[in-house]
Design a protein around this motif. Structure first.
Motif, PDB file in Angstrom:
ATOM      1  N   PRO A   8       0.795  -1.238   0.000  1.00 18.89           N
ATOM      2  CA  PRO A   8       0.000   0.000   0.000  1.00 18.89           C
ATOM      3  C   PRO A   8       0.827   1.287   0.000  1.00 18.89           C
ATOM      4  N   ILE A   9       1.916   1.339   0.733  1.00 19.55           N
ATOM      5  CA  ILE A   9       2.737   2.552   0.749  1.00 19.55           C
ATOM      6  C   ILE A   9       3.285   2.829  -0.647  1.00 19.55           C
ATOM      7  N   THR A  10       3.765   1.790  -1.284  1.00 17.10           N
ATOM      8  CA  THR A  10       4.312   1.922  -2.641  1.00 17.10           C
ATOM      9  C   THR A  10       3.242   2.429  -3.590  1.00 17.10           C
ATOM     10  N   ASP A  11       2.059   1.841  -3.524  1.00 10.43           N
ATOM     11  CA  ASP A  11       0.985   2.257  -4.431  1.00 10.43           C
ATOM     12  C   ASP A  11       0.565   3.701  -4.191  1.00 10.43           C
ATOM     13  N   GLU A  12       0.519   4.109  -2.938  1.00 13.87           N
ATOM     14  CA  GLU A  12       0.156   5.496  -2.620  1.00 13.87           C
ATOM     15  C   GLU A  12       1.171   6.467  -3.249  1.00 13.87           C
ATOM     16  N   ILE A  13       2.434   6.156  -3.109  1.00 11.29           N
ATOM     17  CA  ILE A  13       3.482   7.010  -3.676  1.00 11.29           C
ATOM     18  C   ILE A  13       3.410   7.012  -5.199  1.00 11.29           C
ATOM     19  N   LEU A  14       3.289   5.837  -5.781  1.00  6.90           N
ATOM     20  CA  LEU A  14       3.245   5.755  -7.244  1.00  6.90           C
ATOM     21  C   LEU A  14       2.045   6.495  -7.822  1.00  6.90           C
ATOM     22  N   THR A  15       0.919   6.441  -7.129  1.00  3.05           N
ATOM     23  CA  THR A  15      -0.271   7.162  -7.589  1.00  3.05           C
ATOM     24  C   THR A  15       0.007   8.657  -7.687  1.00  3.05           C
ATOM     25  N   GLY A  57      11.726   1.596  -2.145  1.00  2.00           N
ATOM     26  CA  GLY A  57      11.307   0.843  -3.321  1.00  2.00           C
ATOM     27  C   GLY A  57      10.554   1.721  -4.311  1.00  2.00           C
ATOM     28  N   ALA A  58       9.629   2.515  -3.803  1.00  2.00           N
ATOM     29  CA  ALA A  58       8.832   3.378  -4.678  1.00  2.00           C
ATOM     30  C   ALA A  58       9.688   4.440  -5.359  1.00  2.00           C
ATOM     31  N   PHE A  59      10.688   4.940  -4.654  1.00  3.62           N
ATOM     32  CA  PHE A  59      11.476   6.055  -5.173  1.00  3.62           C
ATOM     33  C   PHE A  59      12.777   5.648  -5.853  1.00  3.62           C
ATOM     34  N   HIS A  60      13.216   4.395  -5.747  1.00  2.00           N
ATOM     35  CA  HIS A  60      14.601   4.074  -6.101  1.00  2.00           C
ATOM     36  C   HIS A  60      15.001   4.381  -7.547  1.00  2.00           C
ATOM     37  N   ASP A  61      14.083   4.330  -8.477  1.00  2.00           N
ATOM     38  CA  ASP A  61      14.379   4.649  -9.878  1.00  2.00           C
ATOM     39  C   ASP A  61      13.567   5.844 -10.380  1.00  2.00           C
TER      40      ASP A  61
END
Length: 179
Positions: A8-15, A57-61
């Protein structure tokens, strides 16, 4: 090892970065999901990885899209740091920055935050190498992760970006790699 299907944290950031990432969003999301599942397997974690690892993970690339560069480590750290400040999570800044900055280190990482950085580095290597390097994970499990979270052109995008970088700077074709 069970496969986690949601971060969920990853998806929130990616959104929040969906417009910047554009058509590459499904491929980048699946890359992150593969990396996080490989990370869990390497560490022997049954549940979600730490908040710092999920955020990294969300920000690494991400700098590939936000700054339109293959030299994306510093821009990715900057985006992550801004996020952490806004979320009142500055206490995670050192670990998140290190996770991002060292995920393309050529040699094993053994300095501060090594317990999270080294498995994260290995997890990314497994994915970028398309599972050729396994760091001891069963190939069948890697194949399961890859089929659950298909590539959606992520590796092709990386190859195109790398080729453009090579044409622009042949003496520094892979600026994201570190010794």
């Amino acid at each position: 090892m069970n496969l986690l299907l949601e971060f969920p944290i990853t998806d929130e950031i990616l959104t929040s970065y969906a417009l910047a990432i554009g058509a590459d969003l499904p491929g980048y999301r699946n890359h992150i999901y593969r990396v996080l599942n490989f990370y869990r397997a390497i560490c022997g974690i049954e549940g979600l990885p730490s908040e710092a690892v999920q955020i990294a993970g969300a920000f690494h690339d991400l700098g590939i899209w936000t700054d339109q560069t293959i030299d994306y480590l510093e821009p990715s750290v900057r985006q992550a740091t801004d996020y952490l400040d806004k979320q009142h999570l500055s206490h995670l800044s050192s670990e998140v920055a290190t996770l991002i900055l060292e995920h393309h280190k050529i040699r094993p990482y053994a300095a501060e935050h090594a317990l999270s950085v080294e498995p994260f580095r290995r997890a990314d290597v497994i994915d970028v190498s398309l599972g050729l390097l396994t760091f001891g994970l069963p190939r069948a499990w890697i194949k399961t992760v890859k089929s659950t979270f298909p590539n959606h052109g992520f590796h092709g995008m990386l190859l195109r970006q790398t080729a453009r970088q090579f044409l622009r700077s042949p003496l520094k074709p892979l600026p994201m790699f570190r010794w």
